[in-house]
Design a protein around this motif. Structure first.
Motif, PDB file in Angstrom:
ATOM      1  N   GLN A 159       0.837  -1.209   0.000  1.00  0.00           N
ATOM      2  CA  GLN A 159       0.000   0.000   0.000  1.00  0.00           C
ATOM      3  C   GLN A 159       0.867   1.253   0.000  1.00  0.00           C
ATOM      4  N   ILE A 160       1.971   1.242   0.742  1.00  0.00           N
ATOM      5  CA  ILE A 160       2.906   2.373   0.717  1.00  0.00           C
ATOM      6  C   ILE A 160       3.453   2.553  -0.694  1.00  0.00           C
ATOM      7  N   ALA A 161       3.819   1.451  -1.351  1.00  0.00           N
ATOM      8  CA  ALA A 161       4.334   1.528  -2.725  1.00  0.00           C
ATOM      9  C   ALA A 161       3.293   2.128  -3.663  1.00  0.00           C
ATOM     10  N   ILE A 162       2.051   1.697  -3.536  1.00  0.00           N
ATOM     11  CA  ILE A 162       0.975   2.209  -4.397  1.00  0.00           C
ATOM     12  C   ILE A 162       0.723   3.676  -4.108  1.00  0.00           C
ATOM     13  N   ASP A 163       0.664   4.038  -2.829  1.00  0.00           N
ATOM     14  CA  ASP A 163       0.397   5.431  -2.449  1.00  0.00           C
ATOM     15  C   ASP A 163       1.493   6.375  -2.916  1.00  0.00           C
ATOM     16  N   THR A 164       2.743   5.934  -2.867  1.00  0.00           N
ATOM     17  CA  THR A 164       3.843   6.820  -3.254  1.00  0.00           C
ATOM     18  C   THR A 164       4.103   6.820  -4.759  1.00  0.00           C
ATOM     19  N   SER A 165       3.641   5.774  -5.470  1.00  0.00           N
ATOM     20  CA  SER A 165       3.842   5.704  -6.921  1.00  0.00           C
ATOM     21  C   SER A 165       2.721   6.371  -7.694  1.00  0.00           C
ATOM     22  N   GLY A 166       1.586   6.539  -7.038  1.00  0.00           N
ATOM     23  CA  GLY A 166       0.431   7.063  -7.743  1.00  0.00           C
ATOM     24  C   GLY A 166       0.004   6.081  -8.817  1.00  0.00           C
ATOM     25  N   ASP A 167      -0.271   6.583  -9.999  1.00  0.00           N
ATOM     26  CA  ASP A 167      -0.708   5.731 -11.095  1.00  0.00           C
ATOM     27  C   ASP A 167       0.464   5.158 -11.902  1.00  0.00           C
ATOM     28  N   ASP A 168       1.694   5.578 -11.583  1.00  0.00           N
ATOM     29  CA  ASP A 168       2.855   5.157 -12.354  1.00  0.00           C
ATOM     30  C   ASP A 168       3.476   3.893 -11.758  1.00  0.00           C
ATOM     31  N   LEU A 169       2.957   2.746 -12.142  1.00  0.00           N
ATOM     32  CA  LEU A 169       3.528   1.473 -11.706  1.00  0.00           C
ATOM     33  C   LEU A 169       4.265   0.791 -12.861  1.00  0.00           C
ATOM     34  N   THR A 170       4.664   1.591 -13.869  1.00  0.00           N
ATOM     35  CA  THR A 170       5.337   1.033 -15.032  1.00  0.00           C
ATOM     36  C   THR A 170       6.680   0.405 -14.681  1.00  0.00           C
ATOM     37  N   LYS A 171       7.350   0.913 -13.650  1.00  0.00           N
ATOM     38  CA  LYS A 171       8.644   0.369 -13.231  1.00  0.00           C
ATOM     39  C   LYS A 171       8.476  -0.780 -12.251  1.00  0.00           C
ATOM     40  N   GLY A 172       7.253  -1.109 -11.913  1.00  0.00           N
ATOM     41  CA  GLY A 172       7.008  -2.163 -10.942  1.00  0.00           C
ATOM     42  C   GLY A 172       6.681  -1.587  -9.579  1.00  0.00           C
ATOM     43  N   LEU A 173       6.466  -2.454  -8.652  1.00  0.00           N
ATOM     44  CA  LEU A 173       6.135  -2.075  -7.282  1.00  0.00           C
ATOM     45  C   LEU A 173       7.432  -1.773  -6.542  1.00  0.00           C
ATOM     46  N   MET A 174       7.626  -0.486  -6.171  1.00  0.00           N
ATOM     47  CA  MET A 174       8.874  -0.071  -5.546  1.00  0.00           C
ATOM     48  C   MET A 174       8.593   0.870  -4.386  1.00  0.00           C
ATOM     49  N   VAL A 175       9.518   0.862  -3.417  1.00  0.00           N
ATOM     50  CA  VAL A 175       9.455   1.802  -2.297  1.00  0.00           C
ATOM     51  C   VAL A 175      10.829   2.444  -2.138  1.00  0.00           C
ATOM     52  N   THR A 176      10.835   3.620  -1.518  1.00  0.00           N
ATOM     53  CA  THR A 176      12.072   4.343  -1.243  1.00  0.00           C
ATOM     54  C   THR A 176      12.120   4.674   0.234  1.00  0.00           C
ATOM     55  N   SER A 177      13.302   4.482   0.835  1.00  0.00           N
ATOM     56  CA  SER A 177      13.498   4.831   2.237  1.00  0.00           C
ATOM     57  C   SER A 177      14.961   5.213   2.429  1.00  0.00           C
ATOM     58  N   GLN A 178      15.204   6.327   3.076  1.00  0.00           N
ATOM     59  CA  GLN A 178      16.551   6.855   3.295  1.00  0.00           C
ATOM     60  C   GLN A 178      17.340   6.956   1.989  1.00  0.00           C
ATOM     61  N   GLY A 179      16.639   7.296   0.918  1.00  0.00           N
ATOM     62  CA  GLY A 179      17.284   7.478  -0.374  1.00  0.00           C
ATOM     63  C   GLY A 179      17.524   6.195  -1.167  1.00  0.00           C
ATOM     64  N   ALA A 180      17.283   5.052  -0.575  1.00  0.00           N
ATOM     65  CA  ALA A 180      17.487   3.775  -1.275  1.00  0.00           C
ATOM     66  C   ALA A 180      16.159   3.316  -1.873  1.00  0.00           C
ATOM     67  N   ILE A 181      16.228   2.742  -3.062  1.00  0.00           N
ATOM     68  CA  ILE A 181      15.032   2.273  -3.775  1.00  0.00           C
ATOM     69  C   ILE A 181      15.024   0.748  -3.738  1.00  0.00           C
ATOM     70  N   PHE A 182      13.863   0.188  -3.403  1.00  0.00           N
ATOM     71  CA  PHE A 182      13.721  -1.267  -3.284  1.00  0.00           C
ATOM     72  C   PHE A 182      12.540  -1.759  -4.081  1.00  0.00           C
ATOM     73  N   SER A 183      12.769  -2.797  -4.873  1.00  0.00           N
ATOM     74  CA  SER A 183      11.693  -3.437  -5.619  1.00  0.00           C
ATOM     75  C   SER A 183      11.005  -4.448  -4.705  1.00  0.00           C
ATOM     76  N   LEU A 184       9.692  -4.538  -4.824  1.00  0.00           N
ATOM     77  CA  LEU A 184       8.940  -5.511  -4.053  1.00  0.00           C
ATOM     78  C   LEU A 184       8.593  -6.729  -4.887  1.00  0.00           C
ATOM     79  N   LEU A 185       9.136  -6.790  -6.095  1.00  0.00           N
ATOM     80  CA  LEU A 185       8.883  -7.918  -6.983  1.00  0.00           C
ATOM     81  C   LEU A 185      10.122  -8.794  -7.095  1.00  0.00           C
ATOM     82  N   PRO A 186       9.944 -10.110  -6.920  1.00  0.00           N
ATOM     83  CA  PRO A 186      11.104 -11.018  -7.025  1.00  0.00           C
ATOM     84  C   PRO A 186      11.606 -11.115  -8.462  1.00  0.00           C
TER      85      PRO A 186
END
Length: 186
Positions: A159-186
């Motif tokens: 949900q955090i990934a969706i809320d912060t990405s808005g409608d742009d999920l073209t790069k996949g489900l991702m989150v950012t914390s302390q400047g680092a970007i993490f994919s939630l897809l294996p």
């Protein structure tokens, strides 16, 4: 002294989360050179339950104390370390379970089953494993040990990934914390 549970993660500001993380004093395991190696007869189940000689450890304070002594080596073996001995411990999946998460000021904080707080970032990376049908998300905690996100925490993170990405999920489900970007897809 009776144990007082910490406040709910959602009620804490980022400054309060950072203060709690800083207050956690861990034994200096990295500086110890134990001479004896043995077997602890302990196991951490996939659901985070600790066992000794087949019986669950029921005292949360004992689990918290032991968890501060955990390390994992390059061969993925978990150890309980003291200044005098290093005892192997069987871990079914991950040493910890992440049971809650929240985003504050662009940083994602997790509460572990040991009531510790960990903020994801370059030193505490989020790792996606498994496959797209059954993903497993892990958070680096310390000394090679990880926490697996339980189902509700995984859903919070998505949900955090969706809320912060808005409608742009073209790069996949991702989150950012302390400047680092993490994919939630294996």
């Amino acid at each position: 002294m009776p144990y007082e549970p910490p406040p709910y993660l959602a009620e804490l500001t980022l400054a309060q989360i950072a203060e709690q993380v800083e207050q956690r004093k861990l034994p200096p395991v990295e500086g110890w050179a134990p001479q004896q190696i043995g077997e602890s007869e302990m196991r951490i189940a996939a659901d985070g339950t600790w066992f000794h000689e087949g019986d669950p450890i029921r005292r949360p304070a004992m689990v918290r104390a032991f968890s501060g002594l955990l390390t994992r080596d390059d061969a993925a073996q978990h150890w309980l370390a003291t200044p005098f001995e290093k005892l192997s411990i069987e871990v079914d999946d991950a040493a910890f379970v992440a049971v809650d998460c929240v985003m504050r000021d662009g940083e994602i904080a997790f509460r572990l089953n040991t009531d510790e707080l960990v903020v994801a970032g370059p030193d505490n990376a989020i790792r996606a494993a498994g496959d797209p049908e059954t993903p497993a998300i892990y958070l680096h905690v310390r000394r090679g040990c990880e926490a697996r996100l339980n189902r509700s925490t995984y859903e919070q993170l998505v949900q955090i990934a969706i809320d912060t990405s808005g409608d742009d999920l073209t790069k996949g489900l991702m989150v950012t914390s302390q400047g680092a970007i993490f994919s939630l897809l294996p």
